[in-house]
Scaffold this active site. Structure first.
Site, PDB file in Angstrom:
ATOM      1  CG  HIS A  40      -1.850   1.030   1.143  1.00  0.00           C
ATOM      2  ND1 HIS A  40      -2.850   1.266   0.298  1.00  0.00           N
ATOM      3  CD2 HIS A  40      -1.842   2.293   1.889  1.00  0.00           C
ATOM      4  CE1 HIS A  40      -3.491   2.467   0.667  1.00  0.00           C
ATOM      5  NE2 HIS A  40      -2.941   2.935   1.663  1.00  0.00           N
ATOM      6  CB  SER A  41       1.052   4.213   0.246  1.00  0.00           C
ATOM      7  OG  SER A  41       1.247   5.475   0.040  1.00  0.00           O
ATOM      8  CG  MET A  42       7.326   3.463   0.712  1.00  0.00           C
ATOM      9  SD  MET A  42       7.927   3.758   2.486  1.00  0.00           S
ATOM     10  CE  MET A  42       7.431   2.361   3.382  1.00  0.00           C
ATOM     11  CB  SER A  73      -3.191  -1.012  -1.980  1.00  0.00           C
ATOM     12  OG  SER A  73      -4.216  -0.316  -1.281  1.00  0.00           O
TER      13      SER A  73
END
Length: 252
Positions: free
Chosen positions: A90-92, A118
């Site tokens: 997710h993200s990073m 994500s």
């Protein structure tokens, strides 16, 4: 660096048919995936990856560059790739999962059966508002503006003082990341996003399609950047269905 330290929060289930390695958002740790095993099929073994600088590895220096981090993770996970595996980030964590998938394929001939992305724009799309090199006060304000960290964390001044070095390292890693062209992955990619997430629009999420030579799917959920925490009742059934479908395509 001990290989087991990366998976210190993983309760290995040798009866599971697939391992799902999970990578957190900036400032997050393996703990954010602690409950996921309770909501996914028993044949899926959730393996949260603990990065240096948080959780049980709080006293270790966090990485500030993404590729060296991936190069450290890849060989550490090799002993756990003795059964089908998938990656979720997710993200990073999405960038980490993507680059790790590429590294495992190219250097070790190990391919995930599925990559789950994500809350992150495709790799070739740069960050819109880098904040990694701001002063502490401006950095914290940037986190609030970008909704880049959970509000309850940002409001805890004592915890934030402890967490700022890791957060700054994480944002340095994400904000300075530059995509280097590679062959498309040979596994399916599924991308998730929050409908109210300004940092990962539907178009930017859909752009992940070009990074696989097989199938791509996209799912949008109600919520902002942290829809993975607020829309679990929708996320988990979708994730379970995608995992089970990929597992059926693999000969075990």
């Amino acid at each position: 660096m001990n290989n087991k330290s990366w998976l210190a929060n993983c309760q290995l289930n040798h009866l599971a048919k697939l391992r799902l390695f999970c990578f957190p958002y900036a400032g997050g740790g393996a703990a954010i995936f602690r409950s996921w095993q309770d909501f996914l099929p028993t044949q899926i073994e959730v393996c949260p990856v603990e990065l240096p600088g948080r959780g049980l590895r709080l006293m270790e220096a966090a990485f500030t560059q993404l590729i060296p981090l991936v190069e450290a993770i890849a060989p550490a996970l090799l002993p756990y790739l003795n059964k089908p595996f998938a990656l979720f980030g997710h993200s990073m964590g999405a960038l980490i999962a993507f680059e790790l998938a590429c590294k495992l394929c190219q250097a070790y001939n190990q391919s995930p059966i599925h990559l789950f992305i994500s809350g992150r724009a495709a790799p070739h799309i740069p960050e819109r508002s880098p904040i990694y090199d701001l002063s502490d006060a401006e950095f914290l304000e940037g986190l609030r503006r970008l909704n880049g960290s959970p509000q309850e964390v940002l409001d805890n001044a004592e915890y934030m003082q402890l967490l700022i070095p890791t957060l700054r390292a994480d944002f340095t890693m994400a904000d300075t990341y530059t995509y280097t062209p590679k062959p498309p992955l040979k596994c399916p990619i599924t991308a998730f996003a929050g409908l109210q997430d300004p940092e990962a629009s539907a178009d930017n999420i859909k752009a992940w399609q070009q990074y696989t030579s097989t199938s791509f799917s996209m799912h949008l959920f109600p919520g902002d950047h942290f829809f993975i925490n607020t829309a679990k009742q929708l996320l988990f059934p979708t994730l379970s269905q995608e995992l089970e479908q990929s597992l059926r395509s693999v000969k075990i």
